[in-house]
Design an enzyme around this catalytic site. Structure first.
Site, PDB file in Angstrom:
ATOM      1  N   LYS A   1      -8.662  -3.916  -3.113  1.00 30.41           N
ATOM      2  CA  LYS A   1      -7.334  -4.762  -2.981  1.00 30.41           C
ATOM      3  C   LYS A   1      -6.659  -4.615  -1.523  1.00 30.41           C
ATOM      4  CE  LYS A   1      -3.082  -5.957  -4.916  1.00 30.41           C
ATOM      5  NZ  LYS A   1      -2.002  -5.565  -6.157  1.00 30.41           N
TER       6      LYS A   1
ATOM      7  N   ASP B   1      -0.922  -0.080 -10.334  1.00 32.78           N
ATOM      8  CA  ASP B   1      -0.957   0.250  -8.915  1.00 32.78           C
ATOM      9  C   ASP B   1      -0.145   1.339  -8.292  1.00 32.78           C
ATOM     10  OD1 ASP B   1      -2.424  -2.298  -9.173  1.00 32.78           O
ATOM     11  OD2 ASP B   1      -1.371  -3.071  -7.372  1.00 32.78           O
TER      12      ASP B   1
ATOM     13  N   LYS C   1      -6.754   0.277  -2.663  1.00 32.11           N
ATOM     14  CA  LYS C   1      -5.832  -0.504  -2.448  1.00 32.11           C
ATOM     15  C   LYS C   1      -5.194  -0.171  -0.977  1.00 32.11           C
ATOM     16  CE  LYS C   1      -1.473  -2.765  -3.579  1.00 32.11           C
ATOM     17  NZ  LYS C   1      -0.404  -3.024  -4.624  1.00 32.11           N
TER      18      LYS C   1
END
Length: 218
Positions: free
Chosen positions: A181, A89, A152
């Protein structure tokens, strides 16, 4: 629905101790979350704790600001993957996106994706609280062009976290080319279900235990 499989069980506080991380992994083993998400320092520790399971190890890169060089992100990514991270991430370079330096932002993501190799998937964190809708759309298109696997919403360390509107916008813009996400401020079952309904494929939260327990109690 197996809601546990939507959840990246997350602990990213700088004050987290090894015992805190151990408890995080014990929770993941008990509730069978999809992944455990930690700062890259803890990857090898978490990998050992989760050895022999199908729970993924997720590492944050350039966290939480994204304002480090691409070379730094690449090095951190390679180290995390070598130590067992299966998901990365990374924080997008927010300042450069807002400066319209799209070539730099694209290259930043592209090089981190390359550093993931065939081993790890890549999620790109936008920090939506800092961006306009047009900038969120641009971040989506740059991430997809660089072959990111997920886009995300947030780090959870800014002024606010995920919003349903942003998730819907990201889902629409991705058009199936990347998953979404949602993270930041998702602390209960009702909220988690709202984000899943809005299009989130994964939920990043430190409240996974409470969410799954509430779901199972229905």
């Amino acid at each position: 629905m197996d809601i546990a499989k939507y959840i990246d069980h997350t602990l990213l506080k700088s004050s987290a101790t090894d015992q805190d991380i151990k408890t995080l992994c014990e929770d993941a083993l008990t509730y069978k979350f999809y992944a455990v998400c930690v700062n890259s320092f803890y990857v090898s520790f978490v990998k050992q704790l989760l050895k022999g399971t199908d729970i993924k190890v997720c590492a944050t890169i350039g966290f939480p600001l994204g304002a480090v060089t691409t070379q730094t992100k690449v090095f951190e990514t390679k180290m995390a993957v070598e130590q067992g991270a299966e998901e990365i991430d990374m924080v997008l370079n927010i300042g450069m996106l807002k400066s319209n330096d799209f070539d730099l932002v694209f290259e930043d993501i592209k090089q981190v994706k390359a550093a993931c190799g065939d081993t790890a998937s890549l999620k790109v964190i936008f920090e939506i609280s800092e961006l306009t809708d047009a900038q969120i759309i641009k971040a989506c298109t740059l991430s997809i062009a660089a072959n990111a696997d997920f886009i995300k919403t947030s780090t959870g360390f800014s002024s606010s976290g995920a919003t349903l509107e942003a998730v819907a916008l990201m889902k629409k813009t991705a058009a199936g080319k990347a998953k979404v996400k949602a993270s930041g401020g998702i602390r209960d079952l009702e909220t988690a279900l709202q984000f899943i309904e809005a299009g989130a494929d994964r939920i990043g939260t430190s409240s996974g235990v409470a969410i799954v327990e509430a779901y199972n109690a229905q």
